[in-house]
Scaffold this motif. Structure first.
Motif, PDB file in Angstrom:
ATOM      1  N   LEU A  87      35.498  33.716  32.490  1.00 42.27           N
ATOM      2  CA  LEU A  87      36.970  33.744  32.803  1.00 42.27           C
ATOM      3  C   LEU A  87      37.537  32.282  32.172  1.00 42.27           C
ATOM      4  CD1 LEU A  87      36.369  33.549  36.839  1.00 42.27           C
ATOM      5  CD2 LEU A  87      37.344  35.343  35.491  1.00 42.27           C
ATOM      6  N   LEU A  88      39.043  32.630  32.297  1.00 42.14           N
ATOM      7  CA  LEU A  88      39.965  31.646  31.833  1.00 42.14           C
ATOM      8  C   LEU A  88      40.689  31.443  33.315  1.00 42.14           C
ATOM      9  CD1 LEU A  88      41.822  29.883  30.144  1.00 42.14           C
ATOM     10  CD2 LEU A  88      43.281  31.516  29.804  1.00 42.14           C
ATOM     11  N   VAL A  89      40.673  30.268  33.785  1.00 41.58           N
ATOM     12  CA  VAL A  89      41.273  29.894  35.110  1.00 41.58           C
ATOM     13  C   VAL A  89      42.397  28.957  34.875  1.00 41.58           C
ATOM     14  CG1 VAL A  89      40.716  29.051  37.523  1.00 41.58           C
ATOM     15  CG2 VAL A  89      38.849  30.151  36.100  1.00 41.58           C
ATOM     16  N   ALA A  90      43.354  29.283  35.495  1.00 38.91           N
ATOM     17  CA  ALA A  90      44.668  28.258  35.578  1.00 38.91           C
ATOM     18  C   ALA A  90      45.032  27.926  36.910  1.00 38.91           C
ATOM     19  CB  ALA A  90      45.751  28.842  34.961  1.00 38.91           C
ATOM     20  N   MET A  91      45.128  26.425  37.122  1.00 34.76           N
ATOM     21  CA  MET A  91      45.796  26.097  38.484  1.00 34.76           C
ATOM     22  C   MET A  91      46.796  24.911  38.565  1.00 34.76           C
ATOM     23  SD  MET A  91      43.019  24.309  41.466  1.00 34.76           S
ATOM     24  CE  MET A  91      43.310  22.654  40.517  1.00 34.76           C
ATOM     25  N   SER A  92      47.840  25.306  39.547  1.00 34.08           N
ATOM     26  CA  SER A  92      48.914  24.294  39.473  1.00 34.08           C
ATOM     27  C   SER A  92      48.621  23.368  40.743  1.00 34.08           C
ATOM     28  CB  SER A  92      50.145  25.117  39.473  1.00 34.08           C
ATOM     29  OG  SER A  92      50.282  26.036  40.730  1.00 34.08           O
ATOM     30  N   THR A  93      49.217  22.255  40.788  1.00 34.28           N
ATOM     31  CA  THR A  93      49.128  21.346  42.056  1.00 34.28           C
ATOM     32  C   THR A  93      50.361  21.661  42.548  1.00 34.28           C
ATOM     33  OG1 THR A  93      49.242  19.596  40.608  1.00 34.28           O
ATOM     34  CG2 THR A  93      47.276  19.722  41.696  1.00 34.28           C
TER      35      THR A  93
END
Ligand SMILES: [Zn+2]
Length: 350
Positions: A276-282
């Motif tokens: 996986l490539l995972v992206a997360m924003s706060t």
């Protein structure tokens, strides 16, 4: 404006509504005087219901109330073997930590996971929600499909639920294996946590609501973060809203949010079912105690911690056991095994 007209020749009273609907008491079997009184009050709903008449001469329709049917009733692929995933979790946590990352408040980051890796996202300071995107690391056209995930599982995900990819792939991308908020359940308003019903906050909708330009939203942060790994704004998709408390109002089924119940130390874990490539924003809404469009104090926003644990390969395990007396998760190893593509996008205050 509605217009009320008395037609003396036909001895009837008519009303022409703002939308052009023509209503005449001559069509009704009720006294014209009663219609006139009601029309004078301009309460068209009362006219309709009292006369049993709906403009086309039809009676009000009554619909059958059928019982609900679970439409996608737990297909086998959506039901995981709990013991298998508990074992995968244990092996990963007893392996090595290959990613350790702090995503600052009002920003986004990406990281990679190999199939079988475990990711833990932790509230490390104060209550904070996050928006998460997933792509198949080898084929970025395969990405998270929140709508189908919602149909296959529920509006809010918890332990042993899976995150599914878009069509035509429709494969499990990750499986939730731990959730410190799982006992929140579904509250008295129908709200729960970790939803797949909302989208990411974005500056376009902010302008729609407020009329003002803004640069700084989960969509913006995610876009800037994925650009660093070769993706574009069009690759950002509907998200998994972790730590976020949401639901639909009982009366009107409108989307609502509540302040996140997450506190320092809360976490959620998932295991990658593919690379996986995972992206997360706060989220710049912080704990989402304030609705979109109103100013959010900076102290409402916080960073989140990201760790990825990897099970030790069976052949590698023998070597490691000679070197370590303890099998506790190692804490100093970071960003090994090719997990080098980490990027953080930070933004100034709005
Ligand atoms: Zn957001």
């Amino acid at each position: 404006m509605d217009r009320i007209i008395n037609d003396n020749k036909k001895n009837s009273t008519v009303m022409v509504t703002a939308s052009g609907t023509y209503i005449s008491s001559a069509h009704c079997d009720t006294a014209a005087s009663r219609l006139s009184v009601l029309l004078a009050a301009k309460d068209i709903c009362e006219v309709m219901s009292s006369l049993g008449w709906c403009g086309r001469g039809d009676k009000p329709r009554e619909f059958p109330r059928n019982p609900p049917v679970i439409c996608y009733d737990s297909p086998p692929a959506a039901r995981v073997n709990h013991i298998h995933y508990d074992n995968l979790r244990l092996k990963a946590l007893m392996g090595k930590r290959v990613v350790e990352l702090t995503v600052p408040k009002k920003s986004a980051a990406t990281w990679e996971m190999k199939e079988g890796d475990l990711c833990r996202i932790t509230v490390i300071e104060g209550s904070q929600v996050a928006d998460v995107n997933f792509w198949n690391l080898q084929n970025k056209q395969e990405r998270f499909y929140s709508g189908k995930t919602r149909q296959l599982h529920a509006t809010h995900l918890t332990v042993y639920d899976r995150l599914w990819s878009n069509l035509p792939y429709l494969r499990p991308m990750a499986t939730v294996v731990a959730d410190s908020l799982k006992n929140y359940g579904i509250d008295e308003d129908g709200a729960s946590v970790h939803d797949v019903i909302g989208t990411r906050c974005d500056d376009y909708t902010y302008k729609l609501i407020t009329g003002k330009e803004r640069y700084g939203s989960c969509h913006t942060y995610l876009t800037e973060a994925v650009k660093k790994v070769g993706l574009t704004e069009q690759d950002v998709h509907d998200v998994w809203n972790i730590f976020m408390c949401t639901g639909f109002t009982k009366e009107t089924h409108q989307y609502f949010t509540k302040s996140s119940p997450a506190r320092k130390g809360d976490y959620i874990e998932f295991i990658a079912d593919m690379d996986l490539l995972v992206a997360m924003s706060t989220c710049p809404q912080g704990d989402v105690s304030i609705p979109v469009g109103k100013p959010v104090p900076d102290e409402n926003c916080h960073p989140l911690g990201v760790e990825v644990f990897q099970a030790i390969d069976e052949t590698e395990a023998g070597e490691v056991s000679k070197e370590t007396a303890s099998s506790k998760p190692q804490t100093k190893e970071f960003n090994e095994q090719g997990h080098s593509q980490l990027s953080v996008a930070s933004f100034p205050e709005n």
